[in-house]
Scaffold this motif. Structure first.
Motif, PDB file in Angstrom:
ATOM      1  N   CYS A   1      27.400 -61.957  -2.287  1.00  0.00           N
ATOM      2  CA  CYS A   1      28.662 -61.290  -1.894  1.00  0.00           C
ATOM      3  C   CYS A   1      29.870 -62.057  -2.422  1.00  0.00           C
ATOM      4  O   CYS A   1      30.791 -62.402  -1.679  1.00  0.00           O
ATOM      5  CB  CYS A   1      28.732 -61.144  -0.377  1.00  0.00           C
ATOM      6  SG  CYS A   1      27.462 -60.053   0.302  1.00  0.00           S
ATOM      7  N   SER A   2      29.859 -62.312  -3.707  1.00  0.00           N
ATOM      8  CA  SER A   2      30.877 -63.139  -4.331  1.00  0.00           C
ATOM      9  C   SER A   2      31.664 -62.323  -5.344  1.00  0.00           C
ATOM     10  O   SER A   2      31.707 -61.084  -5.285  1.00  0.00           O
ATOM     11  CB  SER A   2      30.212 -64.361  -4.970  1.00  0.00           C
ATOM     12  OG  SER A   2      31.166 -65.277  -5.420  1.00  0.00           O
ATOM     13  N   VAL A   3      32.266 -63.019  -6.288  1.00  0.00           N
ATOM     14  CA  VAL A   3      33.061 -62.359  -7.322  1.00  0.00           C
ATOM     15  C   VAL A   3      33.155 -63.281  -8.526  1.00  0.00           C
ATOM     16  O   VAL A   3      33.156 -64.504  -8.378  1.00  0.00           O
ATOM     17  CB  VAL A   3      34.478 -62.015  -6.796  1.00  0.00           C
ATOM     18  CG1 VAL A   3      35.257 -63.286  -6.454  1.00  0.00           C
ATOM     19  CG2 VAL A   3      35.256 -61.160  -7.785  1.00  0.00           C
TER      20      VAL A   3
ATOM     21  N   ALA B   1      22.239 -62.274  -8.223  1.00  0.00           N
ATOM     22  CA  ALA B   1      23.471 -61.705  -7.694  1.00  0.00           C
ATOM     23  C   ALA B   1      23.113 -60.782  -6.527  1.00  0.00           C
ATOM     24  O   ALA B   1      22.409 -59.789  -6.720  1.00  0.00           O
ATOM     25  CB  ALA B   1      24.215 -60.934  -8.782  1.00  0.00           C
ATOM     26  N   VAL B   2      23.572 -61.124  -5.330  1.00  0.00           N
ATOM     27  CA  VAL B   2      23.202 -60.407  -4.116  1.00  0.00           C
ATOM     28  C   VAL B   2      24.409 -59.649  -3.568  1.00  0.00           C
ATOM     29  O   VAL B   2      25.459 -60.246  -3.304  1.00  0.00           O
ATOM     30  CB  VAL B   2      22.673 -61.383  -3.039  1.00  0.00           C
ATOM     31  CG1 VAL B   2      22.274 -60.616  -1.779  1.00  0.00           C
ATOM     32  CG2 VAL B   2      21.495 -62.184  -3.574  1.00  0.00           C
TER      33      VAL B   2
ATOM     34  N   MET C   1      28.861 -57.589  -7.986  1.00  0.00           N
ATOM     35  CA  MET C   1      27.647 -58.363  -8.225  1.00  0.00           C
ATOM     36  C   MET C   1      26.869 -57.830  -9.429  1.00  0.00           C
ATOM     37  O   MET C   1      26.222 -58.589 -10.154  1.00  0.00           O
ATOM     38  CB  MET C   1      26.775 -58.373  -6.972  1.00  0.00           C
ATOM     39  CG  MET C   1      27.477 -58.917  -5.725  1.00  0.00           C
ATOM     40  SD  MET C   1      28.421 -60.440  -6.014  1.00  0.00           S
ATOM     41  CE  MET C   1      27.127 -61.584  -6.437  1.00  0.00           C
ATOM     42  N   ARG C   2      26.943 -56.539  -9.677  1.00  0.00           N
ATOM     43  CA  ARG C   2      26.305 -55.970 -10.864  1.00  0.00           C
ATOM     44  C   ARG C   2      26.957 -56.526 -12.135  1.00  0.00           C
ATOM     45  O   ARG C   2      26.269 -56.791 -13.129  1.00  0.00           O
ATOM     46  CB  ARG C   2      26.395 -54.441 -10.833  1.00  0.00           C
ATOM     47  CG  ARG C   2      25.640 -53.764 -11.975  1.00  0.00           C
ATOM     48  CD  ARG C   2      25.708 -52.248 -11.849  1.00  0.00           C
ATOM     49  NE  ARG C   2      25.031 -51.792 -10.642  1.00  0.00           N
ATOM     50  CZ  ARG C   2      23.726 -51.639 -10.519  1.00  0.00           C
ATOM     51  NH1 ARG C   2      22.934 -51.919 -11.546  1.00  0.00           N
ATOM     52  NH2 ARG C   2      23.211 -51.215  -9.388  1.00  0.00           N
ATOM     53  N   LEU C   3      28.273 -56.689 -12.107  1.00  0.00           N
ATOM     54  CA  LEU C   3      28.976 -57.280 -13.251  1.00  0.00           C
ATOM     55  C   LEU C   3      28.385 -58.642 -13.587  1.00  0.00           C
ATOM     56  O   LEU C   3      28.165 -58.972 -14.763  1.00  0.00           O
ATOM     57  CB  LEU C   3      30.465 -57.423 -12.933  1.00  0.00           C
ATOM     58  CG  LEU C   3      31.296 -58.202 -13.956  1.00  0.00           C
ATOM     59  CD1 LEU C   3      31.495 -57.377 -15.215  1.00  0.00           C
ATOM     60  CD2 LEU C   3      32.637 -58.623 -13.374  1.00  0.00           C
ATOM     61  N   ILE C   4      28.116 -59.422 -12.565  1.00  0.00           N
ATOM     62  CA  ILE C   4      27.545 -60.749 -12.785  1.00  0.00           C
ATOM     63  C   ILE C   4      26.132 -60.644 -13.354  1.00  0.00           C
ATOM     64  O   ILE C   4      25.805 -61.246 -14.374  1.00  0.00           O
ATOM     65  CB  ILE C   4      27.538 -61.549 -11.468  1.00  0.00           C
ATOM     66  CG1 ILE C   4      28.978 -61.833 -11.006  1.00  0.00           C
ATOM     67  CG2 ILE C   4      26.751 -62.852 -11.616  1.00  0.00           C
ATOM     68  CD1 ILE C   4      29.084 -62.390  -9.602  1.00  0.00           C
TER      69      ILE C   4
ATOM     70  N   GLN D   1      23.046 -64.422 -18.982  1.00  0.00           N
ATOM     71  CA  GLN D   1      21.900 -64.257 -19.878  1.00  0.00           C
ATOM     72  C   GLN D   1      20.609 -63.919 -19.149  1.00  0.00           C
ATOM     73  O   GLN D   1      19.754 -63.216 -19.684  1.00  0.00           O
ATOM     74  CB  GLN D   1      21.722 -65.535 -20.719  1.00  0.00           C
ATOM     75  CG  GLN D   1      22.879 -65.785 -21.687  1.00  0.00           C
ATOM     76  CD  GLN D   1      22.609 -66.930 -22.639  1.00  0.00           C
ATOM     77  OE1 GLN D   1      21.467 -67.233 -22.980  1.00  0.00           O
ATOM     78  NE2 GLN D   1      23.681 -67.578 -23.082  1.00  0.00           N
ATOM     79  N   ARG D   2      20.469 -64.392 -17.902  1.00  0.00           N
ATOM     80  CA  ARG D   2      19.231 -64.160 -17.145  1.00  0.00           C
ATOM     81  C   ARG D   2      19.610 -63.789 -15.713  1.00  0.00           C
ATOM     82  O   ARG D   2      19.517 -64.598 -14.800  1.00  0.00           O
ATOM     83  CB  ARG D   2      18.350 -65.415 -17.174  1.00  0.00           C
ATOM     84  CG  ARG D   2      17.960 -65.841 -18.574  1.00  0.00           C
ATOM     85  CD  ARG D   2      17.386 -67.244 -18.592  1.00  0.00           C
ATOM     86  NE  ARG D   2      16.107 -67.329 -17.883  1.00  0.00           N
ATOM     87  CZ  ARG D   2      15.495 -68.486 -17.639  1.00  0.00           C
ATOM     88  NH1 ARG D   2      16.049 -69.639 -18.002  1.00  0.00           N
ATOM     89  NH2 ARG D   2      14.347 -68.497 -17.013  1.00  0.00           N
ATOM     90  N   GLY D   3      20.050 -62.559 -15.520  1.00  0.00           N
ATOM     91  CA  GLY D   3      20.546 -62.132 -14.221  1.00  0.00           C
ATOM     92  C   GLY D   3      19.622 -61.158 -13.512  1.00  0.00           C
ATOM     93  O   GLY D   3      18.935 -60.359 -14.150  1.00  0.00           O
ATOM     94  N   THR D   4      19.623 -61.230 -12.187  1.00  0.00           N
ATOM     95  CA  THR D   4      18.867 -60.312 -11.338  1.00  0.00           C
ATOM     96  C   THR D   4      19.784 -59.820 -10.222  1.00  0.00           C
ATOM     97  O   THR D   4      20.505 -60.613  -9.612  1.00  0.00           O
ATOM     98  CB  THR D   4      17.645 -61.019 -10.712  1.00  0.00           C
ATOM     99  OG1 THR D   4      16.816 -61.539 -11.749  1.00  0.00           O
ATOM    100  CG2 THR D   4      16.840 -60.049  -9.852  1.00  0.00           C
ATOM    101  N   LEU D   5      19.749 -58.529  -9.951  1.00  0.00           N
ATOM    102  CA  LEU D   5      20.584 -57.930  -8.904  1.00  0.00           C
ATOM    103  C   LEU D   5      19.703 -57.505  -7.739  1.00  0.00           C
ATOM    104  O   LEU D   5      18.680 -56.850  -7.919  1.00  0.00           O
ATOM    105  CB  LEU D   5      21.323 -56.713  -9.467  1.00  0.00           C
ATOM    106  CG  LEU D   5      22.275 -55.984  -8.518  1.00  0.00           C
ATOM    107  CD1 LEU D   5      23.496 -56.848  -8.213  1.00  0.00           C
ATOM    108  CD2 LEU D   5      22.715 -54.646  -9.124  1.00  0.00           C
ATOM    109  N   VAL D   6      20.115 -57.885  -6.524  1.00  0.00           N
ATOM    110  CA  VAL D   6      19.393 -57.520  -5.305  1.00  0.00           C
ATOM    111  C   VAL D   6      20.398 -57.038  -4.270  1.00  0.00           C
ATOM    112  O   VAL D   6      21.468 -57.630  -4.101  1.00  0.00           O
ATOM    113  CB  VAL D   6      18.595 -58.716  -4.743  1.00  0.00           C
ATOM    114  CG1 VAL D   6      18.057 -58.410  -3.354  1.00  0.00           C
ATOM    115  CG2 VAL D   6      17.450 -59.081  -5.664  1.00  0.00           C
ATOM    116  N   GLY D   7      20.060 -55.969  -3.557  1.00  0.00           N
ATOM    117  CA  GLY D   7      20.905 -55.455  -2.477  1.00  0.00           C
ATOM    118  C   GLY D   7      20.277 -55.735  -1.127  1.00  0.00           C
ATOM    119  O   GLY D   7      19.058 -55.692  -0.961  1.00  0.00           O
ATOM    120  N   ILE D   8      21.118 -56.017  -0.129  1.00  0.00           N
ATOM    121  CA  ILE D   8      20.686 -56.285   1.239  1.00  0.00           C
ATOM    122  C   ILE D   8      21.251 -55.205   2.148  1.00  0.00           C
ATOM    123  O   ILE D   8      22.471 -55.019   2.203  1.00  0.00           O
ATOM    124  CB  ILE D   8      21.165 -57.667   1.726  1.00  0.00           C
ATOM    125  CG1 ILE D   8      20.682 -58.778   0.790  1.00  0.00           C
ATOM    126  CG2 ILE D   8      20.707 -57.923   3.163  1.00  0.00           C
ATOM    127  CD1 ILE D   8      19.209 -59.019   0.789  1.00  0.00           C
TER     128      ILE D   8
END
Length: 258
Positions: free
Chosen positions: A115-117, A202-203, A216-219, A224-231
């Protein structure tokens, strides 16, 4: 300004276990990670720190940068006596995660921003908010924290946590808080995400303020090696509201990055 040293709590867990450093949201105590740390205890040694000016930590009235905080995390890793660590941070501590991965890729195995930016040059200025804090105090930011930071209905389910956050934020040092806002305002890591080679989780959470998922999707899509997860069922502080889901996401990410 001299190099910063974080106001760290004692590490918890086996000395031979991989180290995970957990950074709190600005205005929240390190204990916001306690339930997650307990769930990770079988596999990891955990270390937390308090932000300056909060929860007993010393005030900091000189200007500083998010990079200075990231460098201080490396000194904390040194103090524990290990070469590398994992790192997860909520809110402003998530920005620290990105800067840590960018500046010190040899000292972190994987990081998580919750939950960042990732601010970029040209984003709306945070100077007016810093001015408000200086004029009205941190108490002006605390009154609606339950509505801003938690999922709907949490006033009943997490009343103790909300009351504690209100008390801590209301008693924080105004100038230090404003300095944090100015540090975040000047942090343009969003323009350098493609430089980050360390695995980044990126959560986002269902009820975070603003376009939490989009931020978080932007991140996730630009490192180079990103993963997106939603809570689900959480606001701005999912480690407090959904510790099981957060711990599971971190464990999966850290194992993949090892």
């Amino acid at each position: 300004m001299p190099a910063l040293n974080l106001y760290a709590n004692d590490p918890d867990g086996r000395a031979d276990a991989p180290l995970v450093i957990l950074g709190p949201a600005l205005g929240a105590p390190a204990s916001m990670w306690d339930k997650v740390a307990a769930l990770l205890a079988a596999d990891y040694r955990t270390q937390t720190f308090e932000h300056f000016g909060f929860n007993g930590a010393p005030v900091l009235h000189d200007s500083f940068s998010i990079g200075d905080i990231a460098d201080a995390v490396v000194r904390l890793i040194d103090d524990v006596g290990v070469d590398k660590a994992y790192y997860a941070g909520d809110s402003i501590s998530g920005a620290v995660a990105l800067e840590l991965a960018r500046r010190h890729p040899d000292r972190v195995t994987a990081v998580a921003a919750v939950c960042s930016v990732a601010r970029r040059i040209g984003d709306p200025s945070m100077a007016p908010l810093a001015a408000t804090v200086r004029a009205e105090g941190t108490a002006a930011r605390a009154g609606d924290i339950g509505d801003r930071w938690f999922a709907p209905g949490s006033q009943e389910t997490h009343s103790a946590e909300i009351a504690s956050l209100v008390e801590i934020l209301s008693g924080a040092d105004d100038e230090t808080y404003a300095r944090y806002l100015e540090a975040l305002d000047a942090h343009n890591v969003g323009d350098h995400l493609d430089e980050i080679t360390v695995p980044v989780l990126a959560v986002w959470s269902e009820f975070d303020t603003g376009d939490g998922e989009g931020k978080m999707r932007l991140i996730a899509e630009n490192v180079q090696r990103g993963t997106l997860v939603g809570i689900e069922g959480a606001g701005h502080t999912p480690p407090l509201e959904q510790p099981e889901a957060v711990a599971a996401a971190l464990r999966t990410h850290f194992r993949a990055g090892a």
